[in-house]
Design a protein around this motif. Structure first.
Motif, PDB file in Angstrom:
ATOM      1  N   ASN A  22     -58.173   9.394 -51.662  1.00 51.84           N
ATOM      2  CA  ASN A  22     -56.471   8.841 -50.394  1.00 51.84           C
ATOM      3  C   ASN A  22     -55.474   8.789 -51.181  1.00 51.84           C
ATOM      4  O   ASN A  22     -54.158   7.849 -50.298  1.00 51.84           O
ATOM      5  N   PRO A  24     -51.775   9.829 -52.127  1.00 56.65           N
ATOM      6  CA  PRO A  24     -50.701  10.565 -51.797  1.00 56.65           C
ATOM      7  C   PRO A  24     -50.666  11.823 -53.020  1.00 56.65           C
ATOM      8  O   PRO A  24     -51.188  12.155 -53.462  1.00 56.65           O
ATOM      9  N   TYR A  25     -50.455  12.887 -51.603  1.00 57.94           N
ATOM     10  CA  TYR A  25     -49.569  14.252 -52.645  1.00 57.94           C
ATOM     11  C   TYR A  25     -48.809  14.077 -53.576  1.00 57.94           C
ATOM     12  O   TYR A  25     -48.080  13.556 -53.146  1.00 57.94           O
ATOM     13  N   ARG A 152     -41.611  17.232 -47.450  1.00 58.97           N
ATOM     14  CA  ARG A 152     -41.854  16.463 -45.849  1.00 58.97           C
ATOM     15  C   ARG A 152     -40.583  15.982 -45.239  1.00 58.97           C
ATOM     16  O   ARG A 152     -39.703  15.439 -46.860  1.00 58.97           O
ATOM     17  N   THR A 309     -44.446  14.290 -49.376  1.00 60.01           N
ATOM     18  CA  THR A 309     -45.504  15.679 -49.942  1.00 60.01           C
ATOM     19  C   THR A 309     -46.930  14.995 -48.460  1.00 60.01           C
ATOM     20  O   THR A 309     -47.198  14.329 -47.941  1.00 60.01           O
ATOM     21  N   GLY A 310     -48.269  16.042 -48.454  1.00 59.79           N
ATOM     22  CA  GLY A 310     -49.321  16.251 -47.671  1.00 59.79           C
ATOM     23  C   GLY A 310     -48.889  15.405 -46.415  1.00 59.79           C
ATOM     24  O   GLY A 310     -48.275  16.313 -45.817  1.00 59.79           O
ATOM     25  N   SER A 311     -49.636  14.461 -46.017  1.00 58.75           N
ATOM     26  CA  SER A 311     -49.710  13.379 -44.852  1.00 58.75           C
ATOM     27  C   SER A 311     -48.531  12.684 -44.666  1.00 58.75           C
ATOM     28  O   SER A 311     -48.287  12.655 -43.721  1.00 58.75           O
ATOM     29  N   SER A 312     -47.282  12.327 -45.687  1.00 63.29           N
ATOM     30  CA  SER A 312     -46.761  11.816 -45.585  1.00 63.29           C
ATOM     31  C   SER A 312     -45.178  12.739 -44.913  1.00 63.29           C
ATOM     32  O   SER A 312     -45.107  13.101 -44.656  1.00 63.29           O
ATOM     33  N   GLN A 314     -43.251  13.627 -41.993  1.00 61.59           N
ATOM     34  CA  GLN A 314     -43.388  14.760 -40.948  1.00 61.59           C
ATOM     35  C   GLN A 314     -42.719  16.399 -41.068  1.00 61.59           C
ATOM     36  O   GLN A 314     -41.981  16.106 -42.036  1.00 61.59           O
TER      37      GLN A 314
END
Length: 323
Positions: A22, A24-25, A152, A309-312, A314
């Motif tokens: 869980n 963040p990247y 991102r 990064t990752g899912s943070s 868009q």
């Protein structure tokens, strides 16, 4: 007791896995090969578009470098600088440090459009800014480097944060050093990154004070020459090269100018004004290779500031507006 101890260890291990999954990247997820499979022609497409833009207007190289810098110093390298104002936020473009100094948005729009055609929804605007800065440097005989990718895009921007975080052209050396240290950059990074002013131009409104406010650390002939294009009133947008000698080539002449008291901006000249950075200016003025090497290191370091990064965040479809 052994069974209970084993269960405790197993529970602890599972908990650790859940925490890690869980998290963040981190910056470790960035890679120079990030788009190798998802968009293998992304980098060549960006390079081609940037090269065309710089060929049309040499000054654009400096503008693209500045866009990346002004992006990273506000909310991190998240392409927030590209966002237009919306009903929910006022963006960074009209911050007083930006209003007269950042441009090139149409070039980034063009790059993004080209990349979207080949790989829709894959390449972030933040990564495009980072790569465009590198390619802009190379296009004017400056250094090149491998850009780590995987950033991102933010969904918001802040004029207030821009005015709080971006350095001032009227700033003292102490102001600049503190500003850079707050972003994890050291004194060498400050001087090396300032060397990007070896190309590009500045508007009269940004250096008028240096010409007329009894600044003693300025060559008299240089002051007189610059005053011709920058009167005490009017002409705010009149442009002058940051490096009067070789304004279109990325070299180390900027530092030689500072030693001669011919820095255009106050924030340039304070780097060589009897302070702690004088030795770095002197070093770079004599050793272009050292400047190039430190510039590369500083650009890579700056490109890691406060990333999404990752899912943070868009991957914006258009760089000027959130999805």
């Amino acid at each position: 007791m052994r069974v209970m101890a084993s269960m405790i260890r197993l529970t602890t291990f599972i908990t650790m896995l859940m925490v890690i999954s869980n998290m963040p990247y981190s910056h470790a997820e960035l890679s120079t090969a990030f788009y190798a499979k998802s968009c293998p022609t992304a980098l060549s497409t960006i390079k081609s578009a940037v090269g065309s833009a710089v060929s049309r207007e040499r000054r654009m190289a400096a503008s693209l470098l500045r866009l990346h810098f002004h992006d990273c110093f506000v909310q991190g390298c998240d392409a927030s600088v590209l966002l237009d104002d919306t009903p929910s936020f006022t963006g960074e473009k009209t911050a007083f440090q930006n209003a007269q100094s950042i441009r090139g948005f149409e070039v980034i729009d063009d790059v993004k459009s080209r990349v979207e055609k080949i790989c829709p929804g894959v390449v972030s605007c933040a990564d495009i800014l980072a790569v465009a800065a590198r390619d802009a440097s190379a296009a004017v005989s400056g250094p090149t480097w491998k850009v780590k990718l995987g950033r991102r895009d933010s969904t918001s921007a802040s004029k207030t944060k821009a005015e709080q975080n971006l350095p001032l052209v009227t700033g003292s050396l102490e102001h600049l050093l503190s500003n850079f240290r707050n972003k994890g950059l050291n004194d060498r990074d400050l001087v090396a990154l300032s060397g990007a002013h070896t190309i590009g131009q500045a508007a009269c409104v940004t250096f008028r004070g240096r010409l007329y406010n009894n600044d003693t650390n300025i060559d008299a002939g240089f002051r007189s020459n610059r005053r011709r294009g920058c009167p005490t009133t009017g002409g705010d947008g009149n442009l002058a090269p940051l490096d009067l000698v070789t304004p279109n080539s990325f070299d180390n002449t900027y530092f030689k100018n500072l030693i001669q008291k011919k820095g255009l901006l106050h924030s340039d000249q304070v780097l060589f004004s009897g302070g702690s950075t004088d030795n770095l200016v002197a070093e770079y003025s004599k050793n272009r290779a050292a400047f190039n090497s430190d510039f590369i290191a500083a650009m890579v370091k700056m490109g890691d500031i406060e990333l999404l990064t990752g899912s943070s965040g868009q991957i914006r479809k258009m760089c000027r507006v959130p999805n």
